[in-house]
Design an enzyme around this catalytic site. Structure first.
Site, short mmCIF file in Angstrom:
data_model
loop_
_atom_site.label_atom_id
_atom_site.label_comp_id
_atom_site.label_asym_id
_atom_site.label_seq_id
_atom_site.Cartn_x
_atom_site.Cartn_y
_atom_site.Cartn_z
CG ASP A 163 -5.56 0.24 24.06
OD1 ASP A 163 -5.93 -0.90 23.72
OD2 ASP A 163 -5.18 1.10 23.24
CG ASP A 167 -8.36 6.58 22.63
OD1 ASP A 167 -7.99 7.75 22.78
OD2 ASP A 167 -7.90 5.64 23.28
#
Length: 528
Positions: free
Chosen positions: A277, A287
């Site tokens: 993810d 991220d």
């Protein structure tokens, strides 16, 4: 310049074209048959603009006046939804540390919408803007320290030439956030902050895994078709995808991911939490959590305390982990193709592309414009030497360009390289013999190089300045005390990472001893 932000050109294809969660309540739940949930940011008490990137603002067509307006500040803090915004949190799943985790989703990130400009269409997303249906037991907030790290690193990676999300702004919230930084039962209140992240999209490998895991192939197809239509229009039949299109899509994601891994490795970046993810289909860095920079050259190093035992995401594992993640992505796309052969071919292509790119990158780091397969031993032997004693990777490669290969005195370390060693007392006769034998081979390999000269090529490939963990911590310490001048200075230095920048040498020094075990300088947790 105009400060009006009420007429910005929002164009929200993601929320317009893809299935939405029919429930509007902002409560924790499993979201089925949808790719996002509409949710508004939670207001904060006293927003303040700490910093913004003029480069990203320009990319979005935003003026200085607009960025400094009260309306924009409130929007970037989550206190106001501007006309045209369509705020939402994305639904996705993922494999975390090698295990399927089921539904994850944007637990503390809220998309504002897509902004059109002459530079394209960009998704804007607030990280730390409050809870969403995917927050699980968390509060959806972020602290100042992690927000500074993401803001600076996003922009630093871009100018290093590494594909990445960008950072538009860093906003203080005026509210404290309680975090247990090392999960050791000692939570503390910290200043809160919000970063506005910018990317073509925030679609991840895990975005495709979730619908497949639930057998929702129609939702999988809608996401794949949307992604190809908007972001991979060069593929065959992109407006009406078929099996060939999906195969080409997977192959292109493999190619972009291979290139990204080469870039991470060449600058010494360690992501720290390479779950499926946390990998983008665009092949961009996404991220920024417990990341770190390889200072002393240790391929087994990870910056993530959660990964300290397994070291799954250590520096040297990153290319292999990316391929493992891509295999999970292949499994997710399989129902659209129903044939494993093209997936295997693309995964083999990933390995070949990474190997070729890695050779090219390391050749440039050593001043070789056209490295050949025969140079691999040269690269590998140097890596072994750098691990023998504690050696600073950025300094060694940058200063290697200054070594006079034809005029080395005795058997000592060349003066240009002395600064790279953390513990000179580790250097012994065996090490020097190995080093000088390698330097002799390197001299012979570069003796007949055609222009551009070795130093020119190396200085363009080996950054003088990277966002070392201790530098980020110095910025954080100052900002926590209300001094944002250090943040501005470091950001400015990082804008020209390959230039020498006389007078700013303090930001190019190796890690000081005080930072060896200082929290935030050695390892970090997945906590915000």
């Amino acid at each position: 310049m105009t400060t009006d932000v009420g007429r910005l050109p929002w164009d929200n294809s993601f929320t317009d074209e893809l299935p939405a969660d029919p429930e509007e309540a902002n409560r924790l739940r499993q979201v089925l048959g949808a790719l996002f949930s509409r949710v508004e940011p939670t207001p904060v008490s006293a927003p303040s603009l700490i910093a913004y990137s003029p480069e990203v603002a320009g990319l979005l067509g935003l003026s200085d006046g607009q960025m400094r307006s009260e309306a924009m500040l409130e929007a970037l803090a989550g206190n106001r939804v501007l006309p045209g915004m369509d705020t939402y949190a994305m639904s996705y799943g993922g494999h975390q540390f090698g295990n399927w985790a089921g539904q994850l989703g944007d637990g503390r990130a809220i998309g504002l919408g897509e902004l059109r400009s002459s530079g394209g269409r960009w998704m804007l997303q607030l990280k730390g803007a409050g809870p969403t249906p995917y927050s699980r037991s968390a509060d959806g907030r972020a602290v100042l320290r992690s927000s500074i790290r993401e803001y600076l690193c996003s922009e630093a990676m871009h100018v290093l030439g590494v594909p990445t999300t960008r950072a538009l702004s860093l906003v203080g919230t005026g509210d404290d956030v309680v975090r247990d930084m090392f999960y050791d039962g000692h939570p503390e209140a910290e200043p809160g902050a919000i970063v506005c992240r910018v990317a073509p999209s925030f679609i991840r490998l895990g975005s495709f895994e979730l619908p497949t895991s639930r057998g929702d192939i129609e939702l999988l197809r809608k996401l794949a078709d949307y992604t190809i239509r908007h972001f991979f229009p060069e593929l065959a039949n992109a407006t009406d995808p078929d099996r060939r299109t999906y195969t080409e899509f997977f192959d292109e994601v493999c190619r972009r991911t291979a290139d990204l891994m080469v870039d991470w490795m060449r600058v010494g970046f360690v992501h720290g939490v390479m779950n499926t993810d946390n990998l983008s289909v665009h092949g961009i860095t996404i991220d920024y959590g417990p990341y770190g920079w390889l200072e002393d050259f240790d391929p087994g190093w990870t910056p993530n305390t959660t990964d300290a035992h397994m070291k799954r995401y250590q520096y040297g594992n990153q290319p292999g982990i990316a391929q493992w993640n891509l295999l999970r992505f292949a499994n997710a796309l399989y129902p659209l193709i129903d044939d494993a052969v093209p997936f295997q071919e693309a995964l083999d292509g990933y390995a070949e592309r990474f190997t070729t790119g890695y050779r090219r990158a390391w050749g440039a780091k050593l001043g070789l414009v056209a490295p050949a397969a025969g140079d691999d031993d040269l690269f590998e032997d140097l890596a072994k030497i750098l691990q023998t004693v504690e050696t600073d990777m950025p300094i060694f490669y940058r200063h290697l360009a200054n070594v006079d290969l034809d005029d080395r005195t005795g058997d000592a370390v060349p003066p240009a390289l002395v600064e790279a060693y953390y513990q000179p007392e580790q250097i012994n006769g065996a090490y020097l013999t190995h080093l000088h034998a390698w330097l002799d081979r390197y001299r012979d390999r570069t003796a007949a190089l055609a222009p551009p000269d070795r130093k020119t090529v190396m200085d363009a490939a080996n950054p003088r300045y990277v966002l070392r963990n201790y530098i980020a911590q110095i910025v954080i310490d100052a900002a926590t005390n209300g001094d944002y001048s250090v943040l501005a200075d470091v950001h400015d230095v990082l804008r020209r990472p390959y230039d020498d920048q006389p007078g700013r040498e303090r930001w190019a020094q190796r890690r000081p001893e005080w930072a060896r075990v200082r929290p935030g300088c050695s390892m970090l947790s997945c906590s915000s």
